[in-house]
Design an enzyme around this catalytic site. Structure first.
Site, PDB file in Angstrom:
ATOM      1  N   GLY A   6       0.829  -1.229  -0.226  1.00 62.03           N
ATOM      2  CA  GLY A   6      -0.007   0.088  -0.037  1.00 62.03           C
ATOM      3  C   GLY A   6       0.715   1.213   0.083  1.00 62.03           C
ATOM      4  N   ILE A   7       1.991   1.149  -0.652  1.00 57.97           N
ATOM      5  CA  ILE A   7       2.790   2.178  -0.691  1.00 57.97           C
ATOM      6  C   ILE A   7       2.563   3.491  -1.194  1.00 57.97           C
ATOM      7  CG2 ILE A   7       4.361   1.526  -2.587  1.00 57.97           C
ATOM      8  CD1 ILE A   7       6.848   2.282  -0.564  1.00 57.97           C
ATOM      9  N   THR A   8       1.491   3.249  -2.286  1.00 56.43           N
ATOM     10  CA  THR A   8       1.165   4.337  -3.030  1.00 56.43           C
ATOM     11  C   THR A   8      -0.128   5.114  -2.475  1.00 56.43           C
ATOM     12  OG1 THR A   8      -0.606   2.939  -4.153  1.00 56.43           O
ATOM     13  CG2 THR A   8       1.703   3.359  -5.477  1.00 56.43           C
ATOM     14  N   ASP A  11      -1.154   6.569   3.667  1.00 48.50           N
ATOM     15  CA  ASP A  11      -0.308   6.241   4.835  1.00 48.50           C
ATOM     16  C   ASP A  11       1.471   5.683   4.162  1.00 48.50           C
ATOM     17  OD1 ASP A  11      -2.059   6.819   6.141  1.00 48.50           O
ATOM     18  OD2 ASP A  11      -2.378   5.002   7.337  1.00 48.50           O
ATOM     19  N   LEU A  62      -2.116  -7.889  -3.250  1.00 48.19           N
ATOM     20  CA  LEU A  62      -2.689  -8.733  -1.681  1.00 48.19           C
ATOM     21  C   LEU A  62      -3.329  -9.894  -2.068  1.00 48.19           C
ATOM     22  CD1 LEU A  62      -3.212  -6.645   1.276  1.00 48.19           C
ATOM     23  CD2 LEU A  62      -1.362  -7.671   0.516  1.00 48.19           C
ATOM     24  N   THR A 130      -8.184  -1.049  12.571  1.00 47.25           N
ATOM     25  CA  THR A 130      -8.828   0.136  12.440  1.00 47.25           C
ATOM     26  C   THR A 130      -9.807   0.146  13.605  1.00 47.25           C
ATOM     27  OG1 THR A 130     -10.731   1.040  10.972  1.00 47.25           O
ATOM     28  CG2 THR A 130     -10.029  -1.359  10.652  1.00 47.25           C
ATOM     29  N   GLU A 132     -12.712   0.952  13.086  1.00 44.86           N
ATOM     30  CA  GLU A 132     -13.846   0.634  12.477  1.00 44.86           C
ATOM     31  C   GLU A 132     -14.270  -0.712  13.049  1.00 44.86           C
ATOM     32  OE1 GLU A 132     -16.250   1.946   9.803  1.00 44.86           O
ATOM     33  OE2 GLU A 132     -15.354   3.504  11.004  1.00 44.86           O
ATOM     34  N   TYR A 154     -16.123  -4.030   5.053  1.00 39.04           N
ATOM     35  CA  TYR A 154     -14.665  -3.720   5.511  1.00 39.04           C
ATOM     36  C   TYR A 154     -14.244  -4.060   6.716  1.00 39.04           C
ATOM     37  CZ  TYR A 154     -10.945  -0.335   6.660  1.00 39.04           C
ATOM     38  OH  TYR A 154      -9.822   0.276   7.119  1.00 39.04           O
ATOM     39  N   LYS A 158     -11.468  -6.869   8.079  1.00 37.10           N
ATOM     40  CA  LYS A 158     -10.326  -6.045   8.993  1.00 37.10           C
ATOM     41  C   LYS A 158     -10.316  -6.928  10.353  1.00 37.10           C
ATOM     42  CE  LYS A 158      -8.014  -2.790   6.678  1.00 37.10           C
ATOM     43  NZ  LYS A 158      -6.479  -2.556   6.738  1.00 37.10           N
TER      44      LYS A 158
HETATM   45  P1  NDP Z   1      -5.319   4.266   1.022  1.00 40.35           P
HETATM   46  O1  NDP Z   1      -6.649   3.905   0.390  1.00 40.35           O
HETATM   47  O2  NDP Z   1      -4.957   5.748   0.847  1.00 40.35           O
HETATM   48  O3  NDP Z   1      -4.162   3.428   0.503  1.00 40.35           O
HETATM   49  C1  NDP Z   1      -4.397   1.914   0.278  1.00 40.35           C
HETATM   50  C2  NDP Z   1      -3.274   1.333  -0.409  1.00 40.35           C
HETATM   51  O4  NDP Z   1      -3.650  -0.047  -0.674  1.00 40.35           O
HETATM   52  C3  NDP Z   1      -3.095   1.923  -1.810  1.00 40.35           C
HETATM   53  O5  NDP Z   1      -1.629   2.051  -1.997  1.00 40.35           O
HETATM   54  C4  NDP Z   1      -3.687   0.987  -2.802  1.00 40.35           C
HETATM   55  O6  NDP Z   1      -3.249   0.795  -4.157  1.00 40.35           O
HETATM   56  C5  NDP Z   1      -3.366  -0.331  -1.935  1.00 40.35           C
HETATM   57  N1  NDP Z   1      -4.250  -1.373  -2.380  1.00 40.35           N
HETATM   58  C6  NDP Z   1      -5.652  -1.533  -2.249  1.00 40.35           C
HETATM   59  N2  NDP Z   1      -5.987  -2.768  -2.705  1.00 40.35           N
HETATM   60  C7  NDP Z   1      -4.609  -3.692  -3.033  1.00 40.35           C
HETATM   61  C8  NDP Z   1      -4.505  -4.878  -3.255  1.00 40.35           C
HETATM   62  N3  NDP Z   1      -5.415  -5.684  -3.556  1.00 40.35           N
HETATM   63  N4  NDP Z   1      -3.184  -5.298  -3.568  1.00 40.35           N
HETATM   64  C9  NDP Z   1      -2.144  -4.124  -3.194  1.00 40.35           C
HETATM   65  N5  NDP Z   1      -2.423  -3.195  -2.707  1.00 40.35           N
HETATM   66  C10 NDP Z   1      -3.501  -2.598  -2.627  1.00 40.35           C
HETATM   67  O7  NDP Z   1      -5.356   4.041   2.650  1.00 40.35           O
HETATM   68  P2  NDP Z   1      -4.766   4.785   3.865  1.00 40.35           P
HETATM   69  O8  NDP Z   1      -3.236   4.730   3.533  1.00 40.35           O
HETATM   70  O9  NDP Z   1      -5.563   5.748   4.471  1.00 40.35           O
HETATM   71  O10 NDP Z   1      -4.809   3.442   4.946  1.00 40.35           O
HETATM   72  C11 NDP Z   1      -3.671   2.536   4.980  1.00 40.35           C
HETATM   73  C12 NDP Z   1      -3.896   1.441   5.665  1.00 40.35           C
HETATM   74  O11 NDP Z   1      -4.456   1.764   6.939  1.00 40.35           O
HETATM   75  C13 NDP Z   1      -5.259   0.681   4.937  1.00 40.35           C
HETATM   76  O12 NDP Z   1      -5.143  -0.659   5.281  1.00 40.35           O
HETATM   77  C14 NDP Z   1      -6.386   1.211   5.696  1.00 40.35           C
HETATM   78  O13 NDP Z   1      -7.573   0.193   5.725  1.00 40.35           O
HETATM   79  C15 NDP Z   1      -6.160   1.217   7.256  1.00 40.35           C
HETATM   80  N6  NDP Z   1      -6.611   2.165   7.981  1.00 40.35           N
HETATM   81  C16 NDP Z   1      -6.848   3.543   7.760  1.00 40.35           C
HETATM   82  C17 NDP Z   1      -7.138   4.669   8.454  1.00 40.35           C
HETATM   83  C18 NDP Z   1      -7.186   6.129   7.934  1.00 40.35           C
HETATM   84  O14 NDP Z   1      -7.951   6.903   8.855  1.00 40.35           O
HETATM   85  N7  NDP Z   1      -6.363   6.499   6.965  1.00 40.35           N
HETATM   86  C19 NDP Z   1      -7.429   4.145   9.847  1.00 40.35           C
HETATM   87  C20 NDP Z   1      -7.339   2.902  10.276  1.00 40.35           C
HETATM   88  C21 NDP Z   1      -6.672   2.054   9.405  1.00 40.35           C
HETATM   89  P3  NDP Z   1      -3.660   1.900  -5.155  1.00 40.35           P
HETATM   90  O15 NDP Z   1      -3.096   3.238  -4.855  1.00 40.35           O
HETATM   91  O16 NDP Z   1      -3.368   1.341  -6.451  1.00 40.35           O
HETATM   92  O17 NDP Z   1      -5.108   2.033  -5.164  1.00 40.35           O
HETATM   93  P1  GDR Z   2     -14.466   6.129   7.640  1.00 41.61           P
HETATM   94  O1  GDR Z   2     -14.347   7.563   6.470  1.00 41.61           O
HETATM   95  O2  GDR Z   2     -15.621   5.609   6.910  1.00 41.61           O
HETATM   96  O3  GDR Z   2     -14.418   6.533   9.097  1.00 41.61           O
HETATM   97  O4  GDR Z   2     -13.568   5.173   7.247  1.00 41.61           O
HETATM   98  P2  GDR Z   2     -15.048   8.401   5.751  1.00 41.61           P
HETATM   99  O5  GDR Z   2     -14.229   9.470   5.564  1.00 41.61           O
HETATM  100  O6  GDR Z   2     -15.544   7.799   4.384  1.00 41.61           O
HETATM  101  O7  GDR Z   2     -16.361   8.684   6.512  1.00 41.61           O
HETATM  102  C1  GDR Z   2     -16.372   9.221   7.719  1.00 41.61           C
HETATM  103  C2  GDR Z   2     -17.906   9.424   8.278  1.00 41.61           C
HETATM  104  O8  GDR Z   2     -18.284  10.691   7.529  1.00 41.61           O
HETATM  105  C3  GDR Z   2     -19.484  10.316   6.804  1.00 41.61           C
HETATM  106  N1  GDR Z   2     -19.854  10.944   5.664  1.00 41.61           N
HETATM  107  C4  GDR Z   2     -19.386  10.864   4.641  1.00 41.61           C
HETATM  108  N2  GDR Z   2     -18.215   9.993   4.101  1.00 41.61           N
HETATM  109  C5  GDR Z   2     -17.746  10.037   3.079  1.00 41.61           C
HETATM  110  N3  GDR Z   2     -16.907   9.003   2.481  1.00 41.61           N
HETATM  111  N4  GDR Z   2     -18.685  10.738   1.861  1.00 41.61           N
HETATM  112  C6  GDR Z   2     -19.590  11.477   2.254  1.00 41.61           C
HETATM  113  O9  GDR Z   2     -19.919  12.194   1.495  1.00 41.61           O
HETATM  114  C7  GDR Z   2     -19.906  11.559   3.786  1.00 41.61           C
HETATM  115  N5  GDR Z   2     -20.920  12.315   4.267  1.00 41.61           N
HETATM  116  C8  GDR Z   2     -20.830  11.724   5.612  1.00 41.61           C
HETATM  117  C9  GDR Z   2     -19.669   8.604   6.800  1.00 41.61           C
HETATM  118  O10 GDR Z   2     -20.804   8.104   6.822  1.00 41.61           O
HETATM  119  C10 GDR Z   2     -18.829   8.241   8.103  1.00 41.61           C
HETATM  120  O11 GDR Z   2     -19.796   8.286   9.165  1.00 41.61           O
HETATM  121  C11 GDR Z   2     -11.933   5.733   7.216  1.00 41.61           C
HETATM  122  C12 GDR Z   2     -11.113   4.929   6.251  1.00 41.61           C
HETATM  123  O12 GDR Z   2     -10.004   5.508   6.147  1.00 41.61           O
HETATM  124  C13 GDR Z   2     -11.103   3.419   6.732  1.00 41.61           C
HETATM  125  O13 GDR Z   2     -10.225   2.841   5.920  1.00 41.61           O
HETATM  126  C14 GDR Z   2     -10.448   3.313   7.974  1.00 41.61           C
HETATM  127  O14 GDR Z   2     -10.301   2.198   8.711  1.00 41.61           O
HETATM  128  C15 GDR Z   2     -11.350   4.410   9.076  1.00 41.61           C
HETATM  129  O15 GDR Z   2     -11.406   5.636   8.547  1.00 41.61           O
HETATM  130  C16 GDR Z   2     -10.696   4.360  10.461  1.00 41.61           C
END
Ligand code: NDP
Ligand code: GDR
Length: 380
Positions: A6-8, A11, A62, A130, A132, A154, A158
């Protein structure tokens, strides 16, 4: 040496930069895509023809066990950060099987590769768990001992990943840990997560490039931190002598509605909400012209002034989720005490960082538009 899946992503990019600054050799797995998808890591790129590179990308996925096993065998990493995932909660309702495969079984594939390759005593594993997992509220604030009650495909995927990580730790004595991270955001956040959707729209509306912002549940409460702080916790978790699971959070929760108000206020715009749930709307009720001129620029003041009294934020029930997570608030006591982790950003600083970055980005688009070029203005 570290391997990041998930380097792209948001995080992955911050973590790669952080580890490179600590003199790590960083390997990353990226998916093959029809167009480059490396925007977030382009500044780290090193020409593959250079000898002694410290930043090396591998094609992988993955969902492909053999590919993952081969990469881990080649790299022989000291640390694996498993950040790859189909990470969008709402989209997981549309793609539940794929989400289970990538987010749940994908984690198993990595753990099993480490076991089969005989790396259990060499390679430490960080699993991106997470908040979640907590889903339907059982206890607040949520901590490491709070029972899980996932509310989306999701979160269920997880949950499997969380427990298989714990199981491999206990069964095979692997240094494998879960970081239970609460929502963390940044200017690099994906455009369809709510915070980025709001900061992008704030900049677009201030620059007279968008009419309305359509959102779903405005009452949802999230514990939002900055991704730059949270990736440091990931690294700290793998530096501990003993593997364990940690909540990473700020301990403060905010509604989506208040996030909207704070984001617009960053440009000097006051949004007032009225109506309920499905019919709620946010009106532009006031402008602080000094802040607006300073942050956005005088050129756009006349346009935004015309919009006082207009509804700018509209609830569209299509963004409601079949099952929602209403309240997340984390207790970071353990991570602060054991890891010594302290976040640098609070919510106002996070919002400021995001709005300023989006204003910068879209001022360029506004200039292009003024010169007659077509600019992408896509939002979901
Ligand atoms: P992003 O959606 O920004 O990044 C996800 C990464 O996973 C991208 O590099 C994506 O590639 C890659 N990816 C998706 N599917 C696959 C696959 N099948 N094989 C290989 N690579 C894949 O997520 P974040 O950086 O925000 O989050 C990082 C991790 O932390 C995730 O696992 C997320 O669920 C978890 N997380 C995130 C939180 C948040 O608030 N951000 C909170 C808690 C947990 P591509 O660029 O090609 O799409
Ligand atoms: P979340 O993040 O579901 O918490 O997951 P998101 O920003 O999508 O939603 C947060 C809250 O906002 C409400 N919401 C909306 N959400 C989106 N996306 N678009 C809308 O228009 C909108 N309006 C209201 C949602 O219902 C929700 O309650 C993120 C992801 O990064 C997960 O991968 C990670 O695990 C969790 O945070 C912690």
């Amino acid at each position: 040496m570290a391997l990041i899946t998930g380097i792209t992503g948001q995080d992955g990019a911050y973590l790669a930069e952080y580890l490179l600054n600590l003199n790590y050799e960083v390997h990353g797995i990226k998916r093959r895509t029809s167009l480059f998808n490396t925007d977030r890591i382009d500044h780290l790129y090193q020409d593959p023809h250079i000898k002694d590179r410290h930043f090396i990308l591998h094609h992988g996925d993955l969902t492909d066990s053999m590919n993952l096993t081969r990469i881990i065998q080649e790299v022989q990493p000291d640390e694996i950060y498993n950040l790859a995932a189909m990470s969008h909660v709402a989209v997981s309702f549309d793609m539940p099987e794929y989400t289970a495969n990538a987010d749940g079984i994908g984690t198993l594939r990595i753990l099993e590769a480490v076991r089969l390759l005989g790396l259990t005593q060499k390679t430490r594993i960080y699993q991106a768990s997470t908040s979640e997992l907590y889903g339907l509220v059982q206890e607040v604030p949520q901590k490491e001992t709070t029972p899980f009650y996932p509310r989306s495909p999701y979160a269920v995927a997880k949950l499997y990943a969380y427990w298989i990580t714990v199981n491999y730790r206990e069964a095979y004595n692997i240094h494998a840990s879960n970081g239970i991270l609460f929502n963390h955001e940044s200017p690099n956040r994906g455009e369809t997560f709510v915070t980025r959707k709001i900061t992008r729209a704030t900049a677009h509306i201030a620059l007279n490039m968008q009419d309305k912002l359509y959102l779903g549940n405005l009452s949802a409460q999230r514990d939002w931190g900055h991704a730059k702080d949270y990736i440091k916790a990931m690294h700290l978790i793998l530096q501990q002598d003993t593997p364990d699971d940690y909540v990473i959070a700020t301990g403060i929760t905010t509604t989506v509605r208040d996030f909207v108000k704070i984001a617009f206020a960053e440009c000097g715009l006051t949004i007032t909400f009225n109506g309920e749930a499905e019919h709620e709307e946010g009106f532009l009720s006031d402008i602080n012209t000094n802040i607006f001129k300073e942050k956005v620029g005088n050129d756009y003041l006349k346009e935004i002034t015309k919009r006082i009294g207009e509804s700018i934020v509209v609830v569209d029930p299509k963004y409601f989720r079949p099952t929602e997570v209403e309240l997340l608030i984390g207790d970071p006591y353990k991570s602060k005490k054991i890891l010594g982790w302290e976040p640098e950003y609070d919510l106002p600083a996070l919002v400021k960082d995001m709005v300023e970055a989006d204003l910068h980005l879209f001022k360029k688009d506004a200039l292009l538009k003024a010169e007659g070029f077509r600019v992408m203005n896509y939002f979901e």
